[in-house]
Design a protein around this motif. Sequence first.
Motif, short mmCIF file in Angstrom:
data_model
loop_
_atom_site.label_atom_id
_atom_site.label_comp_id
_atom_site.label_asym_id
_atom_site.label_seq_id
_atom_site.Cartn_x
_atom_site.Cartn_y
_atom_site.Cartn_z
N GLY B 55 -46.43 -13.58 -89.77
CA GLY B 55 -46.47 -13.36 -88.70
C GLY B 55 -45.43 -14.65 -87.79
N ILE B 56 -45.26 -15.56 -88.22
CA ILE B 56 -44.39 -16.32 -87.75
C ILE B 56 -43.15 -16.11 -87.91
CG2 ILE B 56 -43.81 -19.13 -87.71
CD1 ILE B 56 -46.46 -19.52 -89.34
N GLY B 57 -42.84 -15.35 -88.97
CA GLY B 57 -41.35 -14.87 -89.17
C GLY B 57 -40.43 -15.94 -90.03
N THR B 58 -39.77 -15.69 -91.06
CA THR B 58 -39.11 -16.48 -91.79
C THR B 58 -38.05 -16.68 -91.64
OG1 THR B 58 -38.53 -14.58 -93.27
CG2 THR B 58 -40.48 -15.50 -93.99
N THR B 59 -37.42 -16.07 -90.41
CA THR B 59 -35.98 -16.76 -89.96
C THR B 59 -36.13 -17.30 -88.72
OG1 THR B 59 -35.82 -14.42 -88.65
CG2 THR B 59 -34.78 -14.48 -90.96
N GLN B 60 -37.36 -18.08 -88.43
CA GLN B 60 -37.59 -18.66 -87.44
C GLN B 60 -37.43 -19.89 -87.58
OE1 GLN B 60 -40.76 -17.75 -84.81
NE2 GLN B 60 -40.15 -15.66 -84.50
N LEU B 61 -37.08 -20.97 -86.65
CA LEU B 61 -37.27 -22.22 -86.45
C LEU B 61 -37.86 -22.65 -85.23
CD1 LEU B 61 -33.69 -23.66 -87.35
CD2 LEU B 61 -35.71 -23.34 -89.00
N SER B 62 -38.67 -23.50 -84.95
CA SER B 62 -39.07 -23.86 -83.72
C SER B 62 -38.87 -25.30 -83.30
CB SER B 62 -40.84 -23.56 -83.89
OG SER B 62 -41.24 -22.38 -84.08
N VAL B 63 -38.52 -25.66 -82.08
CA VAL B 63 -38.05 -26.90 -81.87
C VAL B 63 -38.87 -27.47 -80.83
CG1 VAL B 63 -36.35 -28.51 -81.17
CG2 VAL B 63 -35.58 -26.31 -82.19
N PHE B 64 -39.72 -28.69 -81.07
CA PHE B 64 -40.52 -29.21 -80.05
C PHE B 64 -40.23 -30.56 -79.61
CE2 PHE B 64 -43.17 -27.02 -83.47
CZ PHE B 64 -43.78 -25.90 -82.67
#
Lengths: 230, 410
Positions: B55-64
């Motif tokens: 569900g998060i997606g394997t091609t995703q980065l999240s920047v916080f």
Amino acid sequence: MTPATPWVIQATHLTKTYRMGEVEVHALNGLSLQIASGEVVAIMGPSGSGKSTLMNILGCLDRPSSGEYILDGEAAARLRDDQLASIRNRKIGFVFQSFNLLPRASALANVELPLRYAGLNGKRKAKATAALEAVGLGDRIHHKPTELSGGQQQRVAIARALVNDPAILMADEPTGALDSRTGKEIMDLLLEINRERGTTVILVTHDPNVAARARRTIRLRDGQVEEAAS
Amino acid sequence: MNIFSALKEALGSLAANKLRSSLTILGIVIGVAAVIAMVSLGRGLQASITSQLSGIGTTQLSVFYMPDPEIRNPQPLTTGDMQALVDPINAPDVKAVSASISGVGLVSFGSKSSSATIYGTTANYAELNNLKFQEGGFFGEEQVLGQSSTVVLGPRLADLLFNRTKGLVGEMVRIEGQPYRVVGVLQSLGQGSVSFSDTDMAVLVPYTTARLRLIPQGGRDQVDTLTVQVRDSSRTMQATEQVKQILRTRHRTPVGLDDFYVFASKDILDAANSITSMLTIFLGGIAAISLLVGGIGIMNIMLVSVTERTREIGLRKAVGARRRDILVQFLAESVMLSLLGGGLGILLGWLIGVAVAVVSENSGNAITPIVGIDSILLATLSASAIGIFFGFYPANRAATLQPVEALRSE
């Protein structure tokens, strides 16, 4: 002397030495003997005389420590285990005092056993049936040993010994587990086989009545032939 | 003697000792069933974790925004950062970047109202986060620039306000009292799926609008989260480095200290995969021990059998059996034992898997055990290998018996 018939067994200076702990036991002590094809020979002797050892070597179940042994033209004194197995399969039929039948197999399957190890596949059943008929058990081929009397079991064992048309029938106390009447019948059967097929019969026994029916008796004492009478 | 007749005869002699044979087979059954069940459960667990994390997606980065306490003047993430990350030269592995801010507000329709998460996002947010629509679509670049009052509803919120999730495009809802036109309704993310943003119970509006009217705290171009899409899931690590490098330069942070954190969902997925793989190997290994015990059982019973049948072996040798004939005869028996055990074990292991699937489904956390053809092959091969391995010693002992001594035994 020139043999009228070729020797089926020629044993020269056989010795067999066992080591029991520190003690060496000489079961055979330079024993020599010859048996002609078609003979019926009884081997007798008190226990410890080397009777069983001689029979084991003549039957290719064991090898002599030294000496020569030629069985039906084949030198058998120094063969490997599997070569001995092949000789036993082709040239020797064993009849034991205690029959030694496979208890769960039918008479037919018991008689087929040597043919199976001979690699014979197609004609097994026919040959085994013929052998059982020859010993008078044609009507009991599907019986298990437990369903047969002692005499009948020994007949199955004889059929098994005969099925590969061996040169020698080697019987170790064949009547030892039977009553005298049945024992006599078994002896009659062995002699009949000798007459009709020309199979050499070697009887190992200490029953004088059995030995009396052989044409020649070889007496053993201390690992040597004591006397040969005909 | 050919193999077929040897196996047939082996079956006959095993049938003569039914209780003993069954108990020996049971040892192998338990071993193989344990291996099959454990491996299939491990695989099922892995598949279920993977599907939840996907569900998060394997091609995703999240920047916080996550400043190190030692940094004196940490800088929040901005739309400028977002634009800077789309840089084919310094960040060749970055495909696209979206930004979002979030807050909480009251959403109402008619007399019904509910508190909901408000996401203010860029126009490409839906695409980058794999959001699917039941109807309508996402707002576009134009709405973002125009600070338009358009809204996309999460399905649970829509159901709460309208008692339906269809035919809502064009309706007006109020967020913090202000009217917004519905342009789309999202599909549910599905139960058990893991995501940073629970969009089921949320409203999504252009971030410009949100910043202006709904979440006024923070600077005009300040954002909470950047979502970076990587070109290729195998280049996640490189992309992470590129993102970090660009942000460090822009934020002028001291060496070794960051005021942001880059989270790669693929890292979690990889970690979870390696944990479940290890778990599978561990469980399978423990199960394999019971297979080993089963094998020793075979060896034990074959040794007993050889001893019992010494006289029979002697007789067989007397009538012409060679060493190989006896070896094949006894090996056939032990292989027969282990193959029968293997077959029943596969069946039992599969049943255990099905039972676990039913139980786990009823308890809410569905694990579907996966019995692959490979684990069946593996079990069959290892069962026959065990039969041969543990059968060889007894069989060889039988084969090398001297006929004289064998015949003499009682």
